[in-house]
Design an enzyme around this catalytic site. Structure first.
Site, PDB file in Angstrom:
ATOM      1  N   ASP A  90       0.864  -1.201   0.000  1.00  0.00           N
ATOM      2  CA  ASP A  90       0.000   0.000   0.000  1.00  0.00           C
ATOM      3  C   ASP A  90       0.891   1.238   0.000  1.00  0.00           C
ATOM      4  O   ASP A  90       2.077   1.154   0.328  1.00  0.00           O
ATOM      5  CB  ASP A  90      -0.882  -0.008   1.265  1.00  0.00           C
ATOM      6  N   ASN A 140      -6.267  -5.338  -5.369  1.00  0.00           N
ATOM      7  CA  ASN A 140      -7.453  -4.809  -4.701  1.00  0.00           C
ATOM      8  C   ASN A 140      -7.507  -3.292  -4.575  1.00  0.00           C
ATOM      9  O   ASN A 140      -8.591  -2.708  -4.573  1.00  0.00           O
ATOM     10  CB  ASN A 140      -7.528  -5.447  -3.303  1.00  0.00           C
ATOM     11  N   TYR A 163     -15.015   5.574 -12.846  1.00  0.00           N
ATOM     12  CA  TYR A 163     -14.966   4.408 -11.953  1.00  0.00           C
ATOM     13  C   TYR A 163     -15.626   3.210 -12.654  1.00  0.00           C
ATOM     14  O   TYR A 163     -15.071   2.109 -12.668  1.00  0.00           O
ATOM     15  CB  TYR A 163     -15.689   4.753 -10.644  1.00  0.00           C
ATOM     16  N   LYS A 221     -13.806  -0.348 -13.714  1.00  0.00           N
ATOM     17  CA  LYS A 221     -14.256  -1.624 -13.140  1.00  0.00           C
ATOM     18  C   LYS A 221     -14.768  -2.564 -14.235  1.00  0.00           C
ATOM     19  O   LYS A 221     -14.592  -3.782 -14.135  1.00  0.00           O
ATOM     20  CB  LYS A 221     -15.311  -1.379 -12.054  1.00  0.00           C
ATOM     21  N   THR A 270     -16.378   0.686   4.211  1.00  0.00           N
ATOM     22  CA  THR A 270     -14.931   0.938   4.302  1.00  0.00           C
ATOM     23  C   THR A 270     -14.690   2.449   4.283  1.00  0.00           C
ATOM     24  O   THR A 270     -15.580   3.222   3.905  1.00  0.00           O
ATOM     25  CB  THR A 270     -14.173   0.336   3.094  1.00  0.00           C
TER      26      THR A 270
HETATM   27  N1  LIG Z   1     -16.168   0.335  -0.481  1.00  0.00           N
HETATM   28  C1  LIG Z   1     -17.002   0.022  -1.466  1.00  0.00           C
HETATM   29  O1  LIG Z   1     -18.214   0.294  -1.391  1.00  0.00           O
HETATM   30  C2  LIG Z   1     -16.511  -0.713  -2.670  1.00  0.00           C
HETATM   31  C3  LIG Z   1     -17.467  -1.323  -3.521  1.00  0.00           C
HETATM   32  C4  LIG Z   1     -17.020  -2.023  -4.635  1.00  0.00           C
HETATM   33  C5  LIG Z   1     -15.678  -2.115  -4.908  1.00  0.00           C
HETATM   34  N2  LIG Z   1     -14.780  -1.503  -4.074  1.00  0.00           N
HETATM   35  C6  LIG Z   1     -13.370  -1.640  -4.432  1.00  0.00           C
HETATM   36  O2  LIG Z   1     -12.702  -2.295  -3.373  1.00  0.00           O
HETATM   37  C7  LIG Z   1     -11.315  -1.969  -3.420  1.00  0.00           C
HETATM   38  C8  LIG Z   1     -10.860  -1.599  -2.029  1.00  0.00           C
HETATM   39  O3  LIG Z   1     -11.552  -0.436  -1.618  1.00  0.00           O
HETATM   40  P1  LIG Z   1     -11.973  -0.128  -0.126  1.00  0.00           P
HETATM   41  O4  LIG Z   1     -13.414   0.123  -0.131  1.00  0.00           O
HETATM   42  O5  LIG Z   1     -11.381  -1.131   0.777  1.00  0.00           O
HETATM   43  O6  LIG Z   1     -11.268   1.311   0.009  1.00  0.00           O
HETATM   44  P2  LIG Z   1     -10.221   1.903   1.055  1.00  0.00           P
HETATM   45  O7  LIG Z   1     -10.105   3.332   0.685  1.00  0.00           O
HETATM   46  O8  LIG Z   1     -10.601   1.519   2.435  1.00  0.00           O
HETATM   47  O9  LIG Z   1      -8.858   1.125   0.685  1.00  0.00           O
HETATM   48  C9  LIG Z   1      -8.173   1.352  -0.507  1.00  0.00           C
HETATM   49  C10 LIG Z   1      -6.684   1.200  -0.240  1.00  0.00           C
HETATM   50  O10 LIG Z   1      -5.995   1.375  -1.475  1.00  0.00           O
HETATM   51  C11 LIG Z   1      -4.829   2.116  -1.203  1.00  0.00           C
HETATM   52  N3  LIG Z   1      -4.315   2.785  -2.393  1.00  0.00           N
HETATM   53  C12 LIG Z   1      -4.871   3.827  -3.075  1.00  0.00           C
HETATM   54  N4  LIG Z   1      -4.070   4.219  -4.068  1.00  0.00           N
HETATM   55  C13 LIG Z   1      -2.978   3.408  -4.032  1.00  0.00           C
HETATM   56  C14 LIG Z   1      -1.782   3.326  -4.807  1.00  0.00           C
HETATM   57  N5  LIG Z   1      -1.523   4.184  -5.823  1.00  0.00           N
HETATM   58  N6  LIG Z   1      -0.875   2.364  -4.510  1.00  0.00           N
HETATM   59  C15 LIG Z   1      -1.097   1.506  -3.475  1.00  0.00           C
HETATM   60  N7  LIG Z   1      -2.205   1.545  -2.701  1.00  0.00           N
HETATM   61  C16 LIG Z   1      -3.132   2.485  -2.988  1.00  0.00           C
HETATM   62  C17 LIG Z   1      -5.239   3.110  -0.124  1.00  0.00           C
HETATM   63  O11 LIG Z   1      -4.118   3.653   0.566  1.00  0.00           O
HETATM   64  C18 LIG Z   1      -6.136   2.236   0.751  1.00  0.00           C
HETATM   65  O12 LIG Z   1      -5.401   1.610   1.771  1.00  0.00           O
HETATM   66  C19 LIG Z   1     -11.185  -0.859  -4.457  1.00  0.00           C
HETATM   67  O13 LIG Z   1     -10.721  -1.408  -5.675  1.00  0.00           O
HETATM   68  C20 LIG Z   1     -12.600  -0.355  -4.607  1.00  0.00           C
HETATM   69  O14 LIG Z   1     -12.816   0.220  -5.863  1.00  0.00           O
HETATM   70  C21 LIG Z   1     -15.163  -0.816  -2.975  1.00  0.00           C
END
Ligand SMILES: NC(=O)c1ccc[n+]([C@@H]2O[C@H](COP(=O)([O-])OP(=O)(O)OC[C@H]3O[C@@H](n4cnc5c(N)ncnc54)[C@H](O)[C@@H]3O)[C@@H](O)[C@H]2O)c1
Length: 268
Positions: free
Chosen positions: A36, A89, A155, A159, A190
Protein backbone atom coordinates in the site's frame (compact mmCIF):
# COMPACT_ATOMS: atom_id res chain seq x y z
CA UNK A 1 -5.72 -23.98 -3.48
CA UNK A 2 -5.47 -24.43 0.24
CA UNK A 3 -3.95 -21.15 1.52
CA UNK A 4 -2.23 -22.94 4.41
CA UNK A 5 1.52 -22.42 4.02
CA UNK A 6 1.11 -20.33 0.86
CA UNK A 7 2.28 -16.76 0.21
CA UNK A 8 -0.31 -14.06 -0.52
CA UNK A 9 0.11 -10.43 -1.58
CA UNK A 10 -2.71 -7.92 -1.06
CA UNK A 11 -2.62 -4.46 -2.63
CA UNK A 12 -4.56 -1.81 -0.75
CA UNK A 13 -4.05 -3.99 2.32
CA UNK A 14 -3.80 -1.02 4.69
CA UNK A 15 -7.55 -0.45 4.79
CA UNK A 16 -11.07 -1.72 4.12
CA UNK A 17 -11.50 -4.77 1.91
CA UNK A 18 -7.74 -5.34 1.50
CA UNK A 19 -7.21 -5.40 5.26
CA UNK A 20 -10.13 -7.82 5.73
CA UNK A 21 -8.73 -10.13 3.03
CA UNK A 22 -5.21 -9.95 4.45
CA UNK A 23 -6.58 -10.94 7.87
CA UNK A 24 -8.67 -13.80 6.50
CA UNK A 25 -5.85 -15.19 4.34
CA UNK A 26 -3.52 -15.09 7.35
CA UNK A 27 -6.18 -16.85 9.46
CA UNK A 28 -6.32 -19.50 6.77
CA UNK A 29 -2.57 -20.06 7.20
CA UNK A 30 -1.02 -17.94 4.42
CA UNK A 31 1.94 -15.62 4.94
CA UNK A 32 0.69 -12.23 3.80
CA UNK A 33 2.49 -9.33 2.15
CA UNK A 34 0.51 -6.11 2.61
CA UNK A 35 1.27 -3.58 -0.15
CA UNK A 36 0.00 0.00 0.00
CA UNK A 37 1.02 3.65 -0.17
CA UNK A 38 -0.28 4.05 3.38
CA UNK A 39 2.51 2.91 5.71
CA UNK A 40 0.63 3.63 8.93
CA UNK A 41 -2.41 1.58 7.91
CA UNK A 42 -0.11 -1.15 6.60
CA UNK A 43 1.69 -1.41 9.94
CA UNK A 44 -1.70 -1.67 11.65
CA UNK A 45 -2.82 -4.52 9.36
CA UNK A 46 0.44 -6.38 10.01
CA UNK A 47 0.03 -5.87 13.75
CA UNK A 48 -3.59 -7.13 13.65
CA UNK A 49 -2.45 -10.26 11.80
CA UNK A 50 0.43 -10.86 14.20
CA UNK A 51 -1.82 -10.38 17.24
CA UNK A 52 -4.07 -13.09 15.80
CA UNK A 53 -1.04 -15.41 15.50
CA UNK A 54 -0.51 -14.98 11.73
CA UNK A 55 2.47 -14.01 9.57
CA UNK A 56 2.60 -10.73 7.63
CA UNK A 57 4.97 -8.07 6.33
CA UNK A 58 4.37 -4.63 4.83
CA UNK A 59 5.94 -3.26 1.67
CA UNK A 60 5.30 0.37 0.77
CA UNK A 61 4.28 0.41 -2.89
CA UNK A 62 2.63 2.87 -5.22
CA UNK A 63 0.93 0.45 -7.58
CA UNK A 64 0.78 3.03 -10.37
CA UNK A 65 4.55 2.58 -10.84
CA UNK A 66 5.76 -0.51 -12.68
CA UNK A 67 9.06 -0.71 -10.76
CA UNK A 68 7.19 -0.64 -7.43
CA UNK A 69 4.93 -3.49 -8.57
CA UNK A 70 7.99 -5.50 -9.51
CA UNK A 71 9.60 -4.64 -6.19
CA UNK A 72 6.54 -5.79 -4.21
CA UNK A 73 6.56 -9.17 -6.01
CA UNK A 74 10.32 -9.50 -5.40
CA UNK A 75 9.70 -8.61 -1.74
CA UNK A 76 7.22 -11.52 -1.42
CA UNK A 77 9.72 -13.90 -2.96
CA UNK A 78 12.60 -12.66 -0.80
CA UNK A 79 10.58 -12.56 2.44
CA UNK A 80 8.51 -15.73 2.15
CA UNK A 81 10.12 -17.69 -0.71
CA UNK A 82 7.58 -17.18 -3.49
CA UNK A 83 4.17 -15.88 -4.52
CA UNK A 84 1.01 -18.02 -4.76
CA UNK A 85 -1.90 -15.61 -4.31
CA UNK A 86 -2.30 -12.02 -5.52
CA UNK A 87 -5.24 -9.86 -4.53
CA UNK A 88 -5.21 -6.86 -6.92
CA UNK A 89 -7.45 -4.81 -4.70
CA UNK A 90 -6.37 -1.17 -4.24
CA UNK A 91 -8.76 1.29 -5.82
CA UNK A 92 -10.01 4.87 -5.62
CA UNK A 93 -13.24 6.72 -6.38
CA UNK A 94 -13.47 10.21 -7.82
CA UNK A 95 -14.88 13.28 -6.09
CA UNK A 96 -17.22 15.61 -7.99
CA UNK A 97 -17.36 17.17 -10.51
CA UNK A 98 -18.52 14.24 -12.57
CA UNK A 99 -16.91 13.35 -15.90
CA UNK A 100 -16.53 15.09 -18.38
CA UNK A 101 -15.96 17.99 -15.98
CA UNK A 102 -13.42 15.98 -13.96
CA UNK A 103 -9.88 17.42 -14.16
CA UNK A 104 -7.81 15.12 -16.41
CA UNK A 105 -5.22 14.32 -13.73
CA UNK A 106 -8.02 12.97 -11.49
CA UNK A 107 -9.46 10.50 -13.97
CA UNK A 108 -5.98 9.53 -15.15
CA UNK A 109 -5.07 8.63 -11.56
CA UNK A 110 -8.27 6.56 -11.16
CA UNK A 111 -7.51 4.77 -14.42
CA UNK A 112 -3.96 4.11 -13.21
CA UNK A 113 -4.92 2.73 -9.78
CA UNK A 114 -8.11 0.87 -10.69
CA UNK A 115 -7.20 -0.64 -14.07
CA UNK A 116 -3.60 -0.03 -15.23
CA UNK A 117 -2.24 -1.36 -11.91
CA UNK A 118 -4.39 -4.50 -12.15
CA UNK A 119 -2.97 -5.21 -15.61
CA UNK A 120 0.62 -4.35 -14.66
CA UNK A 121 0.32 -6.09 -11.27
CA UNK A 122 -0.83 -9.26 -13.00
CA UNK A 123 2.06 -9.02 -15.46
CA UNK A 124 4.51 -8.57 -12.58
CA UNK A 125 3.10 -11.54 -10.63
CA UNK A 126 2.72 -14.17 -13.36
CA UNK A 127 6.45 -15.01 -13.74
CA UNK A 128 6.70 -15.50 -9.94
CA UNK A 129 3.61 -17.75 -10.00
CA UNK A 130 5.01 -19.72 -12.94
CA UNK A 131 8.10 -20.38 -10.80
CA UNK A 132 5.73 -21.92 -8.19
CA UNK A 133 3.89 -24.03 -10.77
CA UNK A 134 0.72 -21.92 -10.58
CA UNK A 135 -1.23 -19.44 -8.51
CA UNK A 136 -4.45 -17.54 -7.91
CA UNK A 137 -5.18 -13.90 -8.75
CA UNK A 138 -8.32 -12.25 -7.40
CA UNK A 139 -9.10 -8.74 -8.61
CA UNK A 140 -11.45 -6.36 -6.83
CA UNK A 141 -13.84 -5.02 -9.45
CA UNK A 142 -17.26 -3.71 -8.36
CA UNK A 143 -20.91 -4.08 -9.12
CA UNK A 144 -20.18 -0.82 -11.04
CA UNK A 145 -18.24 -3.09 -13.42
CA UNK A 146 -21.28 -5.11 -14.46
CA UNK A 147 -24.12 -2.60 -14.27
CA UNK A 148 -24.99 0.83 -15.59
CA UNK A 149 -23.36 2.95 -12.89
CA UNK A 150 -24.39 6.59 -13.20
CA UNK A 151 -22.59 8.26 -10.25
CA UNK A 152 -19.06 7.93 -11.64
CA UNK A 153 -18.43 7.08 -15.32
CA UNK A 154 -14.65 6.74 -14.92
CA UNK A 155 -14.97 4.41 -11.95
CA UNK A 156 -17.51 2.37 -13.95
CA UNK A 157 -15.18 2.26 -16.96
CA UNK A 158 -12.21 1.06 -14.89
CA UNK A 159 -14.26 -1.62 -13.14
CA UNK A 160 -15.75 -2.86 -16.43
CA UNK A 161 -12.14 -3.06 -17.59
CA UNK A 162 -11.20 -5.20 -14.60
CA UNK A 163 -14.11 -7.58 -15.24
CA UNK A 164 -13.22 -7.82 -18.94
CA UNK A 165 -9.55 -8.46 -18.19
CA UNK A 166 -10.45 -11.13 -15.63
CA UNK A 167 -12.79 -13.01 -17.97
CA UNK A 168 -10.30 -12.84 -20.84
CA UNK A 169 -7.52 -14.32 -18.70
CA UNK A 170 -9.42 -17.56 -18.09
CA UNK A 171 -6.98 -19.30 -20.44
CA UNK A 172 -4.15 -18.89 -17.91
CA UNK A 173 -5.64 -21.76 -15.92
CA UNK A 174 -4.90 -24.22 -18.69
CA UNK A 175 -1.66 -22.60 -19.76
CA UNK A 176 0.03 -21.84 -16.44
CA UNK A 177 -2.24 -23.22 -13.69
CA UNK A 178 -2.99 -19.61 -12.74
CA UNK A 179 -6.64 -18.86 -12.00
CA UNK A 180 -7.76 -15.24 -12.39
CA UNK A 181 -11.15 -14.19 -10.98
CA UNK A 182 -12.76 -11.03 -9.61
CA UNK A 183 -15.16 -9.96 -6.91
CA UNK A 184 -17.88 -7.41 -7.69
CA UNK A 185 -19.02 -5.91 -4.39
CA UNK A 186 -22.00 -3.64 -3.82
CA UNK A 187 -21.56 -0.91 -1.21
CA UNK A 188 -19.04 -1.98 1.44
CA UNK A 189 -18.48 -0.38 4.82
CA UNK A 190 -14.93 0.94 4.30
CA UNK A 191 -13.17 4.32 4.58
CA UNK A 192 -13.59 4.70 0.79
CA UNK A 193 -17.18 5.82 1.35
CA UNK A 194 -16.20 8.85 3.39
CA UNK A 195 -12.63 9.48 2.20
CA UNK A 196 -13.67 12.10 -0.34
CA UNK A 197 -15.82 14.04 2.09
CA UNK A 198 -13.17 16.66 3.01
CA UNK A 199 -13.03 17.62 -0.68
CA UNK A 200 -16.77 18.26 -0.96
CA UNK A 201 -18.78 21.41 -0.45
CA UNK A 202 -20.95 21.55 2.69
CA UNK A 203 -24.03 20.70 0.63
CA UNK A 204 -22.35 17.79 -1.16
CA UNK A 205 -20.96 16.55 2.15
CA UNK A 206 -24.38 16.53 3.79
CA UNK A 207 -25.83 14.69 0.77
CA UNK A 208 -23.03 12.12 0.81
CA UNK A 209 -23.26 11.49 4.54
CA UNK A 210 -27.03 11.06 4.37
CA UNK A 211 -26.66 8.68 1.43
CA UNK A 212 -24.03 6.55 3.18
CA UNK A 213 -26.16 6.43 6.34
CA UNK A 214 -29.25 5.37 4.38
CA UNK A 215 -27.58 2.48 2.54
CA UNK A 216 -27.29 -1.04 3.91
CA UNK A 217 -23.53 -1.64 3.98
CA UNK A 218 -21.75 -4.95 3.43
CA UNK A 219 -19.11 -5.79 6.07
CA UNK A 220 -15.64 -6.01 4.39
CA UNK A 221 -15.22 -9.52 5.83
CA UNK A 222 -17.93 -10.76 3.43
CA UNK A 223 -15.87 -9.63 0.45
CA UNK A 224 -12.82 -11.31 1.99
CA UNK A 225 -14.84 -14.54 2.22
CA UNK A 226 -15.65 -14.30 -1.50
CA UNK A 227 -11.94 -13.81 -2.23
CA UNK A 228 -11.13 -16.88 -0.14
CA UNK A 229 -13.73 -18.91 -2.04
CA UNK A 230 -11.89 -18.06 -5.27
CA UNK A 231 -8.61 -19.10 -3.70
CA UNK A 232 -9.96 -22.44 -2.45
CA UNK A 233 -12.13 -23.50 -5.41
CA UNK A 234 -9.76 -24.85 -8.07
CA UNK A 235 -12.53 -25.03 -10.66
CA UNK A 236 -13.07 -21.25 -10.89
CA UNK A 237 -11.25 -19.21 -13.55
CA UNK A 238 -12.29 -16.11 -15.49
CA UNK A 239 -15.29 -15.59 -13.21
CA UNK A 240 -16.86 -12.46 -11.71
CA UNK A 241 -18.68 -12.90 -8.40
CA UNK A 242 -21.36 -10.46 -7.25
CA UNK A 243 -21.50 -9.74 -3.53
CA UNK A 244 -24.63 -7.72 -2.80
CA UNK A 245 -26.06 -6.84 0.61
CA UNK A 246 -28.51 -9.41 1.94
CA UNK A 247 -28.17 -11.83 -0.98
CA UNK A 248 -26.07 -14.97 -1.34
CA UNK A 249 -22.95 -14.26 -3.40
CA UNK A 250 -23.12 -15.60 -6.93
CA UNK A 251 -21.20 -15.80 -10.19
CA UNK A 252 -22.25 -13.29 -12.86
CA UNK A 253 -22.01 -14.75 -16.37
CA UNK A 254 -21.11 -12.43 -19.28
CA UNK A 255 -24.18 -10.85 -20.92
CA UNK A 256 -23.09 -12.29 -24.27
CA UNK A 257 -20.93 -15.34 -24.73
CA UNK A 258 -19.70 -16.99 -27.91
CA UNK A 259 -16.77 -19.15 -26.87
CA UNK A 260 -17.70 -22.50 -25.41
CA UNK A 261 -14.42 -23.44 -23.73
CA UNK A 262 -13.00 -20.56 -21.67
CA UNK A 263 -9.68 -22.37 -21.16
CA UNK A 264 -8.96 -22.24 -24.91
CA UNK A 265 -7.65 -19.16 -26.71
CA UNK A 266 -6.22 -18.07 -30.02
CA UNK A 267 -2.62 -19.17 -30.64
CA UNK A 268 -0.02 -16.82 -29.17
N1 LIG B 1 -16.17 0.33 -0.48
C1 LIG B 1 -17.00 0.02 -1.47
O1 LIG B 1 -18.21 0.29 -1.39
C2 LIG B 1 -16.51 -0.71 -2.67
C3 LIG B 1 -17.47 -1.32 -3.52
C4 LIG B 1 -17.02 -2.02 -4.64
C5 LIG B 1 -15.68 -2.11 -4.91
N2 LIG B 1 -14.78 -1.50 -4.07
C6 LIG B 1 -13.37 -1.64 -4.43
O2 LIG B 1 -12.70 -2.30 -3.37
C7 LIG B 1 -11.31 -1.97 -3.42
C8 LIG B 1 -10.86 -1.60 -2.03
O3 LIG B 1 -11.55 -0.44 -1.62
P1 LIG B 1 -11.97 -0.13 -0.13
O4 LIG B 1 -13.41 0.12 -0.13
O5 LIG B 1 -11.38 -1.13 0.78
O6 LIG B 1 -11.27 1.31 0.01
P2 LIG B 1 -10.22 1.90 1.06
O7 LIG B 1 -10.11 3.33 0.68
O8 LIG B 1 -10.60 1.52 2.44
O9 LIG B 1 -8.86 1.13 0.68
C9 LIG B 1 -8.17 1.35 -0.51
C10 LIG B 1 -6.68 1.20 -0.24
O10 LIG B 1 -6.00 1.38 -1.48
C11 LIG B 1 -4.83 2.12 -1.20
N3 LIG B 1 -4.31 2.78 -2.39
C12 LIG B 1 -4.87 3.83 -3.07
N4 LIG B 1 -4.07 4.22 -4.07
C13 LIG B 1 -2.98 3.41 -4.03
C14 LIG B 1 -1.78 3.33 -4.81
N5 LIG B 1 -1.52 4.18 -5.82
N6 LIG B 1 -0.88 2.36 -4.51
C15 LIG B 1 -1.10 1.51 -3.48
N7 LIG B 1 -2.21 1.54 -2.70
C16 LIG B 1 -3.13 2.48 -2.99
C17 LIG B 1 -5.24 3.11 -0.12
O11 LIG B 1 -4.12 3.65 0.57
C18 LIG B 1 -6.14 2.24 0.75
O12 LIG B 1 -5.40 1.61 1.77
C19 LIG B 1 -11.18 -0.86 -4.46
O13 LIG B 1 -10.72 -1.41 -5.68
C20 LIG B 1 -12.60 -0.35 -4.61
O14 LIG B 1 -12.82 0.22 -5.86
C21 LIG B 1 -15.16 -0.82 -2.98
Amino acid sequence: MNPEGKVALVTGGSSGIGRATALLLAEAGASVVVADIDGEGGAETVSLIEQAGGKAAFVESDITKREELERMVAFAEETYGGLDILHNNAGIALPPPRFPDTPAERWEQALAVNLWAVIAGTQAAVPAMRRRGGGVIVNTASIAGVTQYLPDAIYAATKHGVVGLTRALAFLKGEANIRVNCVCPGVVDTPMLTKLIPELTAEQRAQREALVRSMPLIPPREIAEAVLEFVRDDSLAGEAMGVIYGRPRKLIPPAVSFRRDPTQRMPN
